[in-house]
Structure formats: C-alpha cells, structure tokens
Design a protein around this motif. Structure first.
Motif, PDB file in Angstrom:
ATOM      1  N   ILE A 186       0.836  -1.202   0.000  1.00 20.41           N
ATOM      2  CA  ILE A 186       0.000   0.000   0.000  1.00 20.41           C
ATOM      3  C   ILE A 186       0.866   1.245   0.000  1.00 20.41           C
ATOM      4  CG2 ILE A 186      -1.607   1.356   1.398  1.00 20.41           C
ATOM      5  CD1 ILE A 186      -2.859  -1.386   2.233  1.00 20.41           C
ATOM      6  N   ILE A 187       1.910   1.246   0.807  1.00 23.26           N
ATOM      7  CA  ILE A 187       2.804   2.402   0.884  1.00 23.26           C
ATOM      8  C   ILE A 187       3.474   2.646  -0.471  1.00 23.26           C
ATOM      9  CG2 ILE A 187       4.984   3.202   1.883  1.00 23.26           C
ATOM     10  CD1 ILE A 187       4.006   1.895   4.535  1.00 23.26           C
ATOM     11  N   GLN A 188       3.862   1.566  -1.150  1.00 25.77           N
ATOM     12  CA  GLN A 188       4.504   1.713  -2.458  1.00 25.77           C
ATOM     13  C   GLN A 188       3.576   2.298  -3.502  1.00 25.77           C
ATOM     14  OE1 GLN A 188       6.002  -2.175  -3.360  1.00 25.77           O
ATOM     15  NE2 GLN A 188       7.782  -1.943  -2.021  1.00 25.77           N
ATOM     16  N   MET A 189       2.274   2.115  -3.313  1.00 25.68           N
ATOM     17  CA  MET A 189       1.303   2.640  -4.262  1.00 25.68           C
ATOM     18  C   MET A 189       1.233   4.157  -4.200  1.00 25.68           C
ATOM     19  SD  MET A 189      -1.683  -0.261  -3.815  1.00 25.68           S
ATOM     20  CE  MET A 189      -2.968   0.891  -4.248  1.00 25.68           C
ATOM     21  N   TYR A 190       1.605   4.745  -3.085  1.00 25.32           N
ATOM     22  CA  TYR A 190       1.485   6.186  -2.933  1.00 25.32           C
ATOM     23  C   TYR A 190       2.806   6.822  -3.013  1.00 25.32           C
ATOM     24  CZ  TYR A 190      -3.274   5.174  -1.612  1.00 25.32           C
ATOM     25  OH  TYR A 190      -4.571   4.752  -1.621  1.00 25.32           O
TER      26      TYR A 190
END
Length: 64
Positions: free
Chosen positions: A60-64
C-alpha cells in the motif's frame, strides 16, 4: 506453500525470509495461515498473520 503446517516455527520463519508467497492457495482455496489456524498452530499462525499484514502495508505504501 500450504505445506507450512508440517514445519516448525523456525522453518516457517526461514521460508518467510526467502520471500515465499504467503497468500498462495491450495486446490481447496486455503492458505498456510488457514491451515495453521485450523490445526491450532497458534505461534505459526501469528507469525504468518503478522507477515501478511506487513507485506500488505508495504504494498500500500509503495502505491502512494
């Protein structure tokens, strides 16, 4: 992957370190976490659960 249930906790941790797919499902649709929970392997279930959460958060963090 669902063969995890036949391993000791140390072996499960080693497989996690190898970046094994923790969400792989068997022919019935169960994951290693499912089998650990069903069989009462609480320590293995806890380790798998925490690792799945950690990997999901990283994704999820990598998506942002």
């Amino acid at each position: 992957m669902c063969e995890f249930i036949h391993f000791r906790l140390e072996e499960v941790k080693a497989l996690i370190e190898e970046d094994t797919d923790l969400e792989e499902r068997d022919a019935v649709g169960y994951t290693a976490l499912s089998y650990a929970e069903f069989s009462g392997e609480n320590e293995i279930a806890q380790v798998l659960f925490e690792q799945v959460q950690t990997r999901m958060l990283k994704m999820i963090i990598q998506m942002y």
